[in-house]
Enzyme design. Structure first.
Site, PDB file in Angstrom:
ATOM      1  CG  HIS A   1      73.083 177.021  63.608  1.00  0.00           C
ATOM      2  ND1 HIS A   1      73.190 175.739  63.113  1.00  0.00           N
ATOM      3  CD2 HIS A   1      71.764 177.366  63.497  1.00  0.00           C
ATOM      4  CE1 HIS A   1      71.996 175.304  62.741  1.00  0.00           C
ATOM      5  NE2 HIS A   1      71.114 176.276  62.951  1.00  0.00           N
TER       6      HIS A   1
ATOM      7  CE1 TYR B   1      80.501 171.433  63.262  1.00  0.00           C
ATOM      8  CE2 TYR B   1      79.867 170.841  61.026  1.00  0.00           C
ATOM      9  CZ  TYR B   1      79.577 170.917  62.381  1.00  0.00           C
ATOM     10  OH  TYR B   1      78.367 170.466  62.843  1.00  0.00           O
TER      11      TYR B   1
END
EC number: 1.1.1.133
Length: 462
Positions: A70, A133
């Site tokens: 992605h 993240y």
């Protein structure tokens, strides 16, 4: 097993901007502790100050859980809270490195900075792995992603656990192969004031690149209360503000004064607020009118502002607002001519019609073509020059308006002696409308812009 005691440090990868970081982890028999994100230390060590706004965690129960590939339209700081992964990244951005692949293992002592448009994927090597993240944009259903199939033969990611034995979602298995991937374009560039002389020059300079947008006042009203929601501003990397109120004499009237402050200060402040909130570089075009013209040398970028009239005051105020941004270019120019009504066009018309003009000879400067300003702006952005103020005019020896008028007459086949030189006072002596004070010395020092590698043309092509 997590390695303790590493020093904070970075390792470049073949993908531009993708950087692996070693993190200091402090541990003993009880477990471990680390500073997963520490802005001051990490920025000082070279990590981009990317401005994270959201923290996400992906928990993975089983070994072999595989996710990706992605590429999101934001930057990410990826690290491991528990467990270990094999991770791979593919550059899916437009440009010469499109398709470049990098892979490595990550554990709590290693993190990676993933720039916008680089495809991210991983496969867990231990159970109960938490992949975390930080991102510098809030998740949005309107965001545009780019995907690549985990099994793509061109990328040929060496998955430790073959994909036919891994845990992979049907959605990830359906992502396109390289031949069908649309590269992610750069963050958008917005040009305001796109129908003005400089705006048209910027159109010619940047062309019809799909990441460049051009806006007129009809498209985007900078003083509208809805400006903050007029665009998905996180998709933009640069705003070039070529919109301005430039009628210097009209600015001396009550109505013109209001319009000048609205266009040159209120609108600029609104753009600056948007740029600051979204990490956008703001390019703002300024003027020699921020100075009073009394120095006996060219004006440098750091000279004190001392505007004489309303127009100059509004431009100086706009400069002060823009200068407060961490990412800005203030491009200060003078005597600009381009596509549209301008001094050269007027002189050529007078010459053809047999009119012998009176032109001032006590205002000194350098003629600047709008195309050169546009080229200089593109150079500053492309070269990633240090942010700040840059003088940008035509080069060569300074001259007066009367000298320029004579040259126009001469080049158009007419007698330059038809131009009569007069003082500013004499020229405006009989005026019945307000007249803005002009700086007598409009010469700007070009040393700083030249040191970036941009050389102004010595003589604009009249």
């Amino acid at each position: 097993m997590t390695e303790f005691g590493k020093a904070l440090g970075a390792t470049e990868t073949p993908i531009p901007g993708l950087v692996v970081w070693d993190l200091p982890v402090h541990g003993d028999s009880r477990g471990w502790f680390k500073e997963n994100w520490q802005r001051e230390k990490m920025v000082a060590a070279g990590l981009p100050d990317f401005g994270p706004v959201q923290n996400n965690i992906s928990f993975n129960d089983a070994v072999g859980t595989t996710r990706g590939i992605h590429a999101e339209p934001w930057d990410k700081w990826v690290s491991i809270a528990s467990g270990r992964v094999f991770a791979a990244w593919v550059d899916l951005r437009e440009g010469p490195t499109f398709g470049t692949v990098f892979s490595t293992e990550l554990d709590p002592s290693r993190a990676i900075f993933v720039p916008r448009g680089v495809g991210n994927s991983y496969q867990t090597l231990e159970p109960d792995t938490s992949y975390t993240y930080l991102v510098n944009d809030h998740w949005s259903p309107d965001a545009t992603y780019t995907f690549l199939n985990l099994a793509d033969d061109t990328a040929a990611v060496p998955w430790p656990i073959p994909l036919d034995r891994a845990e992979v979602s049907a959605k990830d298995l359906a992502h396109p192969r390289f031949a069908d991937v649309t590269p992610m374009p750069p963050r958008k560039i917005l040009v305001t004031g796109a129908n003005g002389q400089l705006g048209r020059a910027l159109r010619a300079e940047f062309g019809d690149a799909r990441h460049v947008e051009y806006a007129t006042r009809a498209d985007l009203d900078l003083v509208s209360p809805d400006l903050a929601t007029a665009r998905r501003w996180r998709d933009y990397g640069t705003i070039i503000n070529a919109a301005a109120f430039t009628a210097v004499d009209l600015a001396e009237t009550p109505e013109g004064r209001r319009e000048a402050w609205a266009g040159n200060v209120t609108g600029v402040a609104a753009l600056a607020a948007i740029a600051g909130a979204n990490g956008i570089t703001l390019v703002h075009v300024s003027s020699d009118y921020v100075f009073d013209g009394t120095l006996d040398r060219p004006y440098r970028e750091d000279d004190a502002l001392s505007p004489l009239g309303v127009y100059g005051q509004t431009k100086a105020a706009g400069d002060a607002v823009v200068a407060s941004l961490p990412k800005h270019y203030i491009v200060r120019t003078s005597w600009v001519i381009g596509d549209g009504r301008n001094f050269v066009q007027t002189m050529a018309s007078l010459a053809e019609r047999g009119v012998d003009p009176k032109v001032v000879d006590d205002q000194i400067g350098r003629l600047t073509f709008a195309a050169d300003v546009a080229s200089g702006i593109r150079h500053l952005l492309a070269s990633q020059a240090e942010h700040g103020i840059y003088n940008l005019t035509g080069g060569g020896p300074p001259t007066s308006w009367a000298d320029i008028a004579r040259r126009v007459f001469d080049l158009s086949g007419h007698d330059p002696e038809r131009v009569t030189a007069v003082s500013t006072e004499d020229y405006f002596h009989a005026s019945t409308v307000p007249v803005a004070p002009r700086p007598r010395n409009s010469v700007l020092d070009l040393t700083k812009i030249t040191e970036t590698g941009f050389t102004p043309r010595l003589r604009p092509p009249l």
